[in-house]
Design a protein around this motif. Structure first.
Motif: not given
Length: 270
Positions: A156-173
């Motif tokens: 898989h390739k890297r994508v453009l994202a906000h690391p803290d916010r995207l980690k928050q998505v994983w954590l919330n779910l």
């Protein structure tokens, strides 16, 4: 067993009451902003109705735990109350205070996201963020006897994202999974490459979401009939964060065997 000293609990409860009252006043003033009462625009009418419904729901969400906090504070302060009753009230105070703190925190976080137009995005290893989120809840999952699994496409390739916010998505779910899954259930986190972008998903074998609730679970403060645990804002935050990643949250769920919920989103490569 008393978790916190009495004076500390009472002070914390009073402080929380003040904070919630201030938040309620702010939202009340926000709700009094001039709006168009009569408009032919159906989209604007819908937005006005949603705004009013949100303020009404929030008032209810604040009123119920505040009533409990006041009632149990009176019990604790009553020296004639039995010690077991006072201990029970202290635990209730702690539980309700924690729930109110989560509600206020998530509400302010959602408001900040709604006000922000864009997030600064940088190249990110999404699988690594998912692994970090899994590591942070691993002990809780083990105690709840919930099995965690992880699959990632090594190409898989890297994508453009906000690391803290995207980690928050994983954590919330993932925290949602732990909240509703039963002992023996399984949670599978997957990161896979696709033509459209990077497909991220969290799939569980929990009890599932009722068909009537499924279209509404991302609405602010919405909770199902049997849901009295969360703040009702976790999936709303996820939805807002993903929107700022040019993505959208998708959900499938079944309450009939085999039960479970599958949540996924696609992050574009560019």
């Amino acid at each position: 067993m008393i978790v916190l000293p009495l004076k500390a609990m009472l002070f914390g409860s009073l402080l929380l009451l003040w904070l919630v009252a201030s938040l309620g006043w702010w939202l009340g003033q926000r709700g009094k902003r001039p709006i168009i009462q009569h408009t032919a625009d159906p989209i604007l009418r819908q937005q006005i109705a949603q705004h009013r419904a949100f303020i009404g729901t929030l008032s209810h969400e604040l009123r119920t735990p505040l009533t409990a906090l006041l009632a149990h504070t009176a019990i604790v302060r009553n020296q004639q109350s039995e010690q077991t009753v006072r201990d029970h009230s202290l635990l209730t105070l702690e539980r309700e205070a924690q729930r109110m703190a989560r509600l206020v925190r998530d509400l302010l976080e959602l408001h900040r996201l709604e006000l922000s137009e864009e997030l600064p995005l940088v190249p990110v290893n999404v699988a690594l963020l998912a692994e970090e989120a899994l590591a942070s809840i691993w002990v809780m999952a083990d105690e709840a006897q919930i099995e965690l699994q992880f699959e990632a496409d090594p190409t898989h390739k890297r994508v453009l994202a906000h690391p803290d916010r995207l980690k928050q998505v994983w954590l919330n779910l993932l925290i949602n999974c732990l909240r509703y899954c039963r002992a023996g259930d399984r949670v599978l986190v997957r990161v896979a490459a696709s033509e459209q972008g990077l497909r991220c998903s969290v799939e569980d074998s929990g009890p599932g979401i009722a068909t009537a609730d499924l279209p509404h679970v991302t609405e602010p403060l919405y909770r199902g009939v049997l849901d009295n645990q969360g703040s009702g804002l976790g999936l709303s935050l996820v939805k807002q964060i993903l929107a700022r990643h040019h993505s959208s949250l998708q959900l499938e769920s079944s309450t009939s065997p085999p039960t479970g919920t599958n949540v996924w989103w696609i992050l574009p490569y560019d």
